[in-house]
Design a protein around this motif. Sequence first.
Motif, PDB file in Angstrom:
ATOM      1  N   ARG A 104       0.853  -1.188   0.000  1.00 31.31           N
ATOM      2  CA  ARG A 104       0.000   0.000   0.000  1.00 31.31           C
ATOM      3  C   ARG A 104       0.884   1.231   0.000  1.00 31.31           C
ATOM      4  O   ARG A 104       1.847   1.321   0.756  1.00 31.31           O
ATOM      5  CB  ARG A 104      -0.893   0.029   1.235  1.00 31.31           C
ATOM      6  CG  ARG A 104      -1.930  -1.042   1.208  1.00 31.31           C
ATOM      7  CD  ARG A 104      -2.760  -0.946   2.460  1.00 31.31           C
ATOM      8  NE  ARG A 104      -3.832  -1.917   2.397  1.00 31.31           N
ATOM      9  CZ  ARG A 104      -5.098  -1.609   2.546  1.00 31.31           C
ATOM     10  NH1 ARG A 104      -5.443  -0.371   2.795  1.00 31.31           N
ATOM     11  NH2 ARG A 104      -6.010  -2.536   2.476  1.00 31.31           N
ATOM     12  N   ARG A 105       0.518   2.168  -0.835  1.00 34.08           N
ATOM     13  CA  ARG A 105       1.264   3.411  -0.894  1.00 34.08           C
ATOM     14  C   ARG A 105       0.675   4.412   0.086  1.00 34.08           C
ATOM     15  O   ARG A 105      -0.484   4.330   0.459  1.00 34.08           O
ATOM     16  CB  ARG A 105       1.189   4.009  -2.286  1.00 34.08           C
ATOM     17  CG  ARG A 105       1.916   3.204  -3.305  1.00 34.08           C
ATOM     18  CD  ARG A 105       1.876   3.927  -4.624  1.00 34.08           C
ATOM     19  NE  ARG A 105       2.450   3.085  -5.656  1.00 34.08           N
ATOM     20  CZ  ARG A 105       2.147   3.158  -6.908  1.00 34.08           C
ATOM     21  NH1 ARG A 105       1.251   4.015  -7.319  1.00 34.08           N
ATOM     22  NH2 ARG A 105       2.715   2.373  -7.785  1.00 34.08           N
ATOM     23  N   GLY A 106       1.463   5.373   0.434  1.00 31.90           N
ATOM     24  CA  GLY A 106       0.975   6.462   1.267  1.00 31.90           C
ATOM     25  C   GLY A 106       1.042   6.141   2.741  1.00 31.90           C
ATOM     26  O   GLY A 106       1.450   5.075   3.181  1.00 31.90           O
ATOM     27  N   LYS A 107       0.616   7.113   3.507  1.00 32.86           N
ATOM     28  CA  LYS A 107       0.668   7.009   4.958  1.00 32.86           C
ATOM     29  C   LYS A 107      -0.518   6.188   5.464  1.00 32.86           C
ATOM     30  O   LYS A 107      -1.643   6.356   4.997  1.00 32.86           O
ATOM     31  CB  LYS A 107       0.613   8.420   5.541  1.00 32.86           C
ATOM     32  CG  LYS A 107       0.738   8.480   7.025  1.00 32.86           C
ATOM     33  CD  LYS A 107       0.716   9.935   7.477  1.00 32.86           C
ATOM     34  CE  LYS A 107       0.782  10.008   8.975  1.00 32.86           C
ATOM     35  NZ  LYS A 107       0.713  11.378   9.457  1.00 32.86           N
TER      36      LYS A 107
END
Length: 143
Positions: A104-107
């Motif tokens: 998963r990308r992002g925070k």
Amino acid sequence: MVVRFIDDHRDRFGVEPICRVLTQHGVKIAPSGYYAFKKRPASARAVSDAELVVQIERVFWDRKLGRGISGARKIWRLLAREDIVVARCTVERLMRRQGLRGIRRGKQFITTRPDDAAPRAEDRVKREFYADRPNELWVVDFT
């Protein structure tokens, strides 16, 4: 699960005594049922799943295709590109069973941060949520 238990202990006790004791304890299994299960060929779904797992893992770990980071949707599309027709939910199920996950990308957001210093409501039920009659016990959580 029961068949695995019988397989693990059949050399020591035998199949018939194990089935007799299991039946006495509420797990009804006959020795003939055990032997029939052992002789039964694999189902069509199990056979196709085994073939698909090989293809899914090949695509997932390929350095040019899945690179070990692709999720079920991308793996499903890569398989379709190679003319392997399979439902996306099947790819999701098999990837979950094999422990394969996409990155998963992002925070990663944390939506709830509990305040340890905040006062807690008293536990009047004492974690026993069983009521003998209707309207005897009401439990409400309005967070």
